[in-house]
Scaffold this active site. Structure first.
Site, PDB file in Angstrom:
ATOM      1  CG  HIS A  77      -2.115  -0.894   1.049  1.00  0.00           C
ATOM      2  ND1 HIS A  77      -3.178  -0.890   1.917  1.00  0.00           N
ATOM      3  CD2 HIS A  77      -2.414  -1.813   0.078  1.00  0.00           C
ATOM      4  CE1 HIS A  77      -4.097  -1.757   1.499  1.00  0.00           C
ATOM      5  NE2 HIS A  77      -3.640  -2.330   0.397  1.00  0.00           N
ATOM      6  CD  GLU A  79      -2.017   4.529   3.078  1.00  0.00           C
ATOM      7  OE1 GLU A  79      -1.702   3.749   2.162  1.00  0.00           O
ATOM      8  OE2 GLU A  79      -3.179   4.659   3.473  1.00  0.00           O
ATOM      9  CB  CYS A 114      -6.344  -0.182   4.654  1.00  0.00           C
ATOM     10  SG  CYS A 114      -4.725  -0.871   5.002  1.00  0.00           S
ATOM     11  CB  CYS A 124      -1.924   1.663   6.155  1.00  0.00           C
ATOM     12  SG  CYS A 124      -1.247   0.925   4.653  1.00  0.00           S
TER      13      CYS A 124
HETATM   14  C1  HJL Z   1      -5.025   2.726   1.079  1.00  0.00           C
HETATM   15  C2  HJL Z   1      -3.585   1.801  -0.523  1.00  0.00           C
HETATM   16  C3  HJL Z   1      -4.596   0.854  -0.860  1.00  0.00           C
HETATM   17  C4  HJL Z   1      -5.814   0.862  -0.129  1.00  0.00           C
HETATM   18  N1  HJL Z   1      -5.996   1.830   0.807  1.00  0.00           N
HETATM   19  N2  HJL Z   1      -5.238   3.663   2.024  1.00  0.00           N
HETATM   20  N3  HJL Z   1      -3.840   2.693   0.458  1.00  0.00           N
HETATM   21  N4  HJL Z   1      -4.388  -0.056  -1.848  1.00  0.00           N
HETATM   22  O1  HJL Z   1      -2.479   1.822  -1.095  1.00  0.00           O
HETATM   23  C5  HJL Z   1      -7.715  -0.494   0.673  1.00  0.00           C
HETATM   24  C6  HJL Z   1      -8.487  -1.740   0.276  1.00  0.00           C
HETATM   25  C7  HJL Z   1      -7.589  -2.974   0.107  1.00  0.00           C
HETATM   26  C8  HJL Z   1      -8.432  -4.206  -0.147  1.00  0.00           C
HETATM   27  C9  HJL Z   1      -7.627  -5.380  -0.701  1.00  0.00           C
HETATM   28  N5  HJL Z   1      -6.772  -0.077  -0.364  1.00  0.00           N
HETATM   29  O2  HJL Z   1      -4.723  -4.565  -0.736  1.00  0.00           O
HETATM   30  O3  HJL Z   1      -9.417  -2.004   1.339  1.00  0.00           O
HETATM   31  O4  HJL Z   1      -5.082  -6.949  -1.280  1.00  0.00           O
HETATM   32  O5  HJL Z   1      -6.699  -2.780  -0.965  1.00  0.00           O
HETATM   33  O6  HJL Z   1      -4.396  -6.295   1.032  1.00  0.00           O
HETATM   34  O7  HJL Z   1      -9.056  -4.624   1.064  1.00  0.00           O
HETATM   35  O8  HJL Z   1      -6.656  -5.788   0.245  1.00  0.00           O
HETATM   36  P1  HJL Z   1      -5.127  -5.898  -0.201  1.00  0.00           P
HETATM   37 ZN    ZN Z   2      -3.133   0.123   3.683  1.00  0.00          ZN
END
Ligand code: HJL
Ligand code: ZN
Length: 190
Positions: A77, A79, A114, A124
């Protein structure tokens, strides 16, 4: 140094570390716009959002690291990438990054951190709260939009951050563009 409104192209050096952008310390909208420019670097996929983030030292008004979704190898992600890159720079594991963050460390992220991940990976919110385990750490998170409910429903992470002493500040004005970029790889619902 001129303000890099767009992230460097792939032929340029990696995103600058410790650079002063010329953004005024309290111009949160400009920092958010810069974070959004990094989100554009993330690949559009149906399985997550394209998010951009910046780790900023609010005391010196310098950017410490940038990050975007899937920037680092694995399912990473935005962050998480910021914290992990800063930790690597200091030769310590990400779990200990709080020990080397400056006092004024804040994060700008286009989508709120998240609190639940479909993959089960560490969230995060956990990573940010962990930076505070020895005092200090991330004190503020500037957020461009609340997380859409697409993957995990209503994100209740704000309370967890605030209980850990992390202020959460919504920076309005870019919501439409942030969501357009974040969901670019999603299948349109009719
Ligand atoms: C934030 C990110 C990102 C998400 N949120 N704040 N920064 N990708 O870079 C949140 C979303 C999750 C899904 C899938 N996304 O990423 O809820 O596969 O991407 O662990 O729940 O989970 P994974
Ligand atoms: Zn996250």
């Amino acid at each position: 140094m001129p303000l890099p409104l767009a992230p460097p192209s792939s032929t340029d050096p990696p995103p600058n570390q410790h650079f002063n952008t010329g953004i005024s310390p309290n111009d949160h909208a400009s920092y958010m716009r810069l974070a959004l420019s990094y989100a554009h670097e993330s690949p559009p996929l149906p399985t997550n959002f394209r998010v951009g983030a910046l780790l900023v030292d609010s005391a010196s008004n310098k950017i410490l690291t940038s990050g975007f979704t899937l920037e680092l190898p694995g399912n990473t992600h935005a962050e998480q990438c910021c914290l992990s890159k800063y930790a690597s720079e200091h030769d310590i594991p990400e779990e200990r990054v709080g020990e080397v963050l400056p006092e004024g460390a804040v994060i700008y992220t286009t989508v709120e951190p998240c609190v639940k991940r479909l993959s089960g990976n560490r969230t995060c919110v956990e990573r940010i709260v962990e930076t505070r385990s020895k005092g200090g750490g991330i004190r503020k998170v500037y957020v461009g939009v609340k997380e859409p409910e697409t993957f995990v429903g209503d994100n209740q992470g704000r309370k967890i951050l605030e209980n850990a002493g992390v202020e959460v500040v919504l920076v309005g004005g870019l919501e439409k563009e942030i969501l357009r970029v974040a969901t670019a790889g999603h299948v349109a619902s009719s």
